[in-house]
Design a protein around this motif. Structure first.
Motif, PDB file in Angstrom:
ATOM      1  N   VAL A 175      18.716  40.808   8.375  1.00 42.81           N
ATOM      2  CA  VAL A 175      17.690  40.758   9.424  1.00 42.81           C
ATOM      3  C   VAL A 175      17.944  39.587  10.367  1.00 42.81           C
ATOM      4  CG1 VAL A 175      15.239  40.365   9.849  1.00 42.81           C
ATOM      5  CG2 VAL A 175      15.949  41.988   8.095  1.00 42.81           C
ATOM      6  N   PHE A 176      18.225  38.414   9.825  1.00 44.40           N
ATOM      7  CA  PHE A 176      18.414  37.245  10.681  1.00 44.40           C
ATOM      8  C   PHE A 176      19.547  37.466  11.685  1.00 44.40           C
ATOM      9  CE2 PHE A 176      20.468  33.311  11.879  1.00 44.40           C
ATOM     10  CZ  PHE A 176      19.386  32.601  12.384  1.00 44.40           C
ATOM     11  N   PHE A 177      20.719  37.817  11.171  1.00 44.77           N
ATOM     12  CA  PHE A 177      21.867  37.955  12.066  1.00 44.77           C
ATOM     13  C   PHE A 177      21.741  39.179  12.966  1.00 44.77           C
ATOM     14  CE2 PHE A 177      23.827  35.110   8.907  1.00 44.77           C
ATOM     15  CZ  PHE A 177      24.262  34.123   9.769  1.00 44.77           C
ATOM     16  N   GLY A 178      21.180  40.260  12.458  1.00 45.03           N
ATOM     17  CA  GLY A 178      20.988  41.445  13.291  1.00 45.03           C
ATOM     18  C   GLY A 178      20.054  41.170  14.455  1.00 45.03           C
ATOM     19  N   VAL A 179      18.937  40.523  14.173  1.00 42.28           N
ATOM     20  CA  VAL A 179      17.971  40.205  15.230  1.00 42.28           C
ATOM     21  C   VAL A 179      18.564  39.209  16.225  1.00 42.28           C
ATOM     22  CG1 VAL A 179      15.749  39.073  15.673  1.00 42.28           C
ATOM     23  CG2 VAL A 179      15.933  40.792  13.878  1.00 42.28           C
ATOM     24  N   GLN A 180      19.246  38.184  15.721  1.00 42.05           N
ATOM     25  CA  GLN A 180      19.855  37.196  16.619  1.00 42.05           C
ATOM     26  C   GLN A 180      20.874  37.854  17.556  1.00 42.05           C
ATOM     27  OE1 GLN A 180      19.588  33.720  17.174  1.00 42.05           O
ATOM     28  NE2 GLN A 180      17.633  34.173  16.212  1.00 42.05           N
ATOM     29  N   GLY A 181      21.750  38.655  16.985  1.00 43.81           N
ATOM     30  CA  GLY A 181      22.766  39.313  17.809  1.00 43.81           C
ATOM     31  C   GLY A 181      22.164  40.255  18.832  1.00 43.81           C
ATOM     32  N   LEU A 182      21.213  41.069  18.404  1.00 45.40           N
ATOM     33  CA  LEU A 182      20.578  42.009  19.334  1.00 45.40           C
ATOM     34  C   LEU A 182      19.799  41.281  20.427  1.00 45.40           C
ATOM     35  CD1 LEU A 182      19.322  44.765  16.867  1.00 45.40           C
ATOM     36  CD2 LEU A 182      21.152  44.968  18.565  1.00 45.40           C
ATOM     37  N   ALA A 183      19.097  40.224  20.056  1.00 40.51           N
ATOM     38  CA  ALA A 183      18.323  39.474  21.049  1.00 40.51           C
ATOM     39  C   ALA A 183      19.243  38.847  22.093  1.00 40.51           C
ATOM     40  CB  ALA A 183      17.494  38.395  20.365  1.00 40.51           C
TER      41      ALA A 183
END
Length: 112
Positions: A11-19
């Motif tokens: 979740v952390f890396f997915g959200v950071q990358g998408l944002a």
């Protein structure tokens, strides 16, 4: 415990990358300028965060993929901390990627 840590990392890396990729072009340019990298490099870094997140997710089924992805994400976070140090961003902003790298290392110790 492995699944919980994997979920946090995913979740952390997915959200950071998408944002970062979904941000307005001006925001991306400002961030790239701040770090002294090109816009293309900034976007590639963001895409690597998403790829690492997907790799950790795949690692729940194929542990070697999770291990390889976690190692890659740790390297990316050390690079991020180094860039923040070079940009003189302050201790808190340098510490955050290192804490995330440690969390990812915690997942790494339970994977496989």
């Amino acid at each position: 415990m492995n699944t919980v840590l994997a979920g946090i990392v995913i979740v952390f890396f997915g959200v950071q990358g998408l944002a970062r990729l979904a941000a307005a072009r001006e925001e991306q340019l400002a961030a790239a300028y701040h770090f002294g990298v090109s816009l293309g490099e900034y976007r590639k870094f963001s895409a690597l965060l998403i790829a690492g997140s997907i790799g950790v997710a795949a690692g729940l089924a194929v542990p070697v993929l999770g291990v390889a992805s976690a190692v890659g994400l740790i390297v990316l976070m050390v690079i991020a901390a180094g860039l923040r140090w070079l940009c003189q961003d302050g201790a808190w902003r340098i510490a955050v990627p290192l804490v995330v790298a440690a969390l990812t290392a915690g997942y790494l110790t339970t994977a496989g």
